[in-house]
Design an enzyme around this catalytic site. Structure first.
Site, mmCIF file in Angstrom:
data_model
loop_
_atom_site.group_PDB
_atom_site.id
_atom_site.type_symbol
_atom_site.label_atom_id
_atom_site.label_comp_id
_atom_site.label_asym_id
_atom_site.label_seq_id
_atom_site.Cartn_x
_atom_site.Cartn_y
_atom_site.Cartn_z
ATOM 1 N N ASP A 87 0.891 -1.165 0.000
ATOM 2 C CA ASP A 87 0.000 0.000 0.000
ATOM 3 C C ASP A 87 0.930 1.216 0.000
ATOM 4 O OD1 ASP A 87 -1.613 2.142 0.617
ATOM 5 O OD2 ASP A 87 -2.179 1.427 2.610
ATOM 6 N N LYS B 136 2.838 11.880 -3.335
ATOM 7 C CA LYS B 136 1.859 11.126 -4.141
ATOM 8 C C LYS B 136 0.807 12.088 -4.707
ATOM 9 C CE LYS B 136 -1.370 7.320 -3.435
ATOM 10 N NZ LYS B 136 -1.847 6.363 -2.434
ATOM 11 N N GLU C 156 -7.050 0.882 -4.392
ATOM 12 C CA GLU C 156 -7.006 0.771 -2.930
ATOM 13 C C GLU C 156 -8.320 0.276 -2.324
ATOM 14 O OE1 GLU C 156 -5.563 4.667 -1.903
ATOM 15 O OE2 GLU C 156 -3.602 4.220 -2.755
ATOM 16 N N ASP D 268 -12.933 5.384 1.449
ATOM 17 C CA ASP D 268 -11.491 5.406 1.716
ATOM 18 C C ASP D 268 -10.976 6.852 1.686
ATOM 19 O OD1 ASP D 268 -8.747 5.170 1.646
ATOM 20 O OD2 ASP D 268 -8.658 3.819 -0.078
#
Ligand code: AMP
Length: 644
Positions: free
Chosen positions: A30, A92, A194, A217
């Site tokens: 992850d 990211k 994810e 999420d």
């Protein structure tokens, strides 16, 4: 039939597809905005691997402090305050983005490090000594660290991984993530979403609970919502939506600005350009935000933030909720759209799973509960579920798990530009992947001998509002009136969500034509926009391999130094026990040897300075010899004393 624009610009790149093999020890990673985690399937259990500090997650932080090898994880995070301009976090958020993107522009003043445009306009970062890195490179450093954790667990280098990305990542962002894997020396067998990974981790445990599951999420940098149908080990994603620039970082920035404004109001001093102060406030802001998930009020206390001035105040949970409501509300629309796209009503959702650190915030849980009219399931560990799901998918690919099938969807519509800047979607969003589609086009003007195929992702009807993810040229089309050539365009989205496009001239030419029977086809893997050329990626892989070799050598030197250190400690003991009976001159020689060896040991351990290992071994041997000689003399003396 749709018409191409007559414009011809660049050629696309030809990249061959990779072939997949069945392999073992496929780790699941992850790669989070704030934290990363790595997991693996062991027997029938999924195991999160701990890093060397004993942590189950590793901060996604990379710092450059002058050494060749950057610091990654906790050591990087720990030194952020003293080295803020060279400590990169939340990169990211920049991956696969242009410097001019609004989201990137907004981040510029909120981070202590420099974000710069690369030659092709991509957002990169730069250190104080002007070293430039792509966000893929930084992610590559983080993936290397995760690989190291797995390597030391298996006592063997791992080669294969499944890496997760936010479901709402476009092709450029997925490509950039795959490039990061390559830089880290990993063969990324699959890139999965994810929330889908989290659903895998949830569903594998509870096979009896088949049904419709929504995964909400909200992590450090991105928000995703996915709706899945779980039935007998088949995980079918029905729809997905989200925002690739919404997460915990935005809450921290909000609090940071609130504190900066408060300080300015109180002292009339603007400290927003003081990078050290901003970094300290940022850390305190995140700590306060996290605390407020557990207590009603939290104290923010930062002494000596500017000369003799301190920051000291209390923030309540309600204040934070009110302040951040506009951010929390940004999740509502995507959730509604996702339910609609899945062809469902709120009441059809059987379970809501929360993933990502931000879902620990009570107000967010409340909003989710109100949206779905049901208490979210909190059994899944929001920090670990994604890596665990990636490991499960890894085990499916290696053949260790056989009864699980994952059917994911593409998050964004895919199409090409047609005449007048119109976006012609070929594969609508939420189409199950892998998918292949073909459509026929023709030329827009008489005598047009080439067509440029510009590939876009997005939901808007004009291409200018969507994301250009690649372009290439089909040339050598024989001169003919407009509308005559038949150009077949084939789109394929593979299981990673990565796009391949091919264009073929399918016109039926008469037998006497020089073009009769000749194939005219161009195909690309859409990779032109990640800002890293194949050569650059190769160079980075080479460098990381060289570093690995150097690291291995240094490790051997350190082991050597440790052996020498043990002998030094033993020698110290001998002197303290028998020194009184030894000759003064012998003690002096031994102590000189000890000093020289210890200097070398410290050089190796603390400064990475290498000394000839044989030289050290010789010195150790010599010191031991002198020491043994001295002890023998001591023994003789003791015998003589006893004899008297
Ligand atoms: P992730 O990307 O899933 O690791 O999520 C990290 C984000 O969650 C960061 O912005 C953290 O500050 C935030 N976070 C972690 N724990 C909590 C908590 N208890 N309450 C609020 N936010 C949290």
């Amino acid at each position: 039939m749709k018409m191409f624009s007559a414009a011809m610009k660049n050629y696309g790149k030809l990249v061959s597809r990779t072939h997949r093999r069945l392999v073992h020890n496929v780790i699941g990673i992850d790669l989070g905005t704030t934290n990363s985690a790595v997991a693996v399937l062991e027997g029938s259990e999924v195991k999160i691997l701990e890093n060397e500090e004993g942590g189950r997650t590793t901060p996604s932080v990379v710092a450059f402090n002058g050494d060749d090898k950057p610091l990654v994880g906790l050591p990087a995070k720990r030194q952020a305050i003293i080295n803020p301009q060279n400590t990169f976090f939340a990169t990211k958020r920049l991956i696969g983005r242009k410097y001019t993107d609004t989201e990137v522009q907004n981040d510029l003043s909120n981070v202590p490090f420099k974000i710069i445009p690369n030659e092709n306009g991509d957002a990169w970062v730069s250190t104080t000594d002007n070293k430039k890195f792509s966000p893929s490179h930084i992610s590559g450093n983080i993936l290397s660290k995760m690989k190291e954790i797995a390597d030391s667990y298996f006592h063997d280098p791992v080669k294969h991984a499944v890496v997760t990305v936010p479901a709402y990542f476009n092709d450029s962002q997925r490509q950039a993530t795959k490039a990061a894997g390559k830089i880290a020396g990993l063969d990324v067998l699959r890139v999965i979403n994810e929330p889908t990974a989290a659903a895998l981790a949830y569903g594998i445990d509870k096979k009896q609970k088949d049904g419709i599951v929504a995964v909400f999420d909200l992590g450090g940098g991105t928000f995703d919502i996915s709706i899945l149908d779980i039935e007998d080990g088949v995980f079918e994603v029905r729809a997905t939506n989200g925002n690739t620039h919404l997460g915990g970082e935005d809450f921290d920035i909000l609090l940071l600005n609130y504190i900066l404004d408060g300080f300015k109001a109180q002292y009339g001093i603007d400290i927003s350009t003081d990078r050290l102060a901003v970094q300290r406030i940022r850390e305190a802001a995140e700590k306060c935000k996290i605390e407020l998930s557990h207590v009603k009020q939290s104290e923010i206390s930062i002494p000596f933030i500017k000369e003799d001035k301190h920051i000291n105040f209390t923030l309540t949970e309600d204040e934070l909720d009110n302040m951040s409501l506009h951010l929390i509300n940004k999740t509502i629309d995507p959730v509604k759209k996702c339910i609609r796209d899945a062809g469902l009503k709120v009441k059809d959702i059987d379970e809501v799973i929360l993933v990502g650190g931000m879902t620990r915030m009570p107000k967010i849980r409340k909003v989710v509960e109100d949206l779905f009219k049901k208490t979210p399931n909190t059994q899944v560990n929001p920090d670990e579920a994604v890596a665990m799901g990636a490991a499960i998918q890894g085990a499916v690919l290696s053949g260790q798990i056989k009864d699980v099938v994952l059917l994911d969807v593409t998050p964004l519509s895919l199409g090409i530009e047609t005449y007048g800047g119109i976006f012609s979607p070929l594969i609508p969003r939420n189409t199950a992947i892998p998918v292949k589609k073909e459509q026929e086009f023709s030329t827009a003007v008489d005598g047009q001998t080439g067509v440029e195929i510009r590939v876009f992702q997005g939901e808007r009807s004009l291409v200018k509002d969507n994301k250009l993810i690649g372009h290439f040229l089909l040339k050598d089309i024989p001169v003919s009136p407009k509308g005559v050539p038949q150009i077949g365009v084939e789109f394929e989205i593979d299981a990673d969500g990565i796009i391949h496009v091919a264009a073929t001239d399918k016109t039926k030419y008469p037998e006497d034509s020089p073009h009769y029977g000749k194939e005219n086809k161009v195909s690309i893997t859409v990779a032109g926009e990640i800002g890293l050329s194949e050569e650059e990626i190769e160079r980075l892989i080479r460098e990381s391999k060289e570093n690995a070799k150097r690291d291995q050598e240094l490790k051997q030197h350190i082991e050597n130094a440790t052996r020498a250190d043990i002998v030094c400690a033993d020698t110290d003991n001998v002197i303290s026990q028998f020194g009184k009976l030894m000759e003064e001159q012998e003690i002096q020689i031994i102590q000189e040897k000890l000093k020289s060896l210890r200097n070398k040991i410290n050089d190796i351990r603390d400064r990475g300075i290498i000394h000839d290992p044989q030289g050290i071994r010789d010195e150790v041997d010599e010191m031991q010899k002198i020491c043994m000689g001295a002890i023998q003399k001591v023994a003789v003396k003791q015998q003589q004393l006893k004899g008297k």
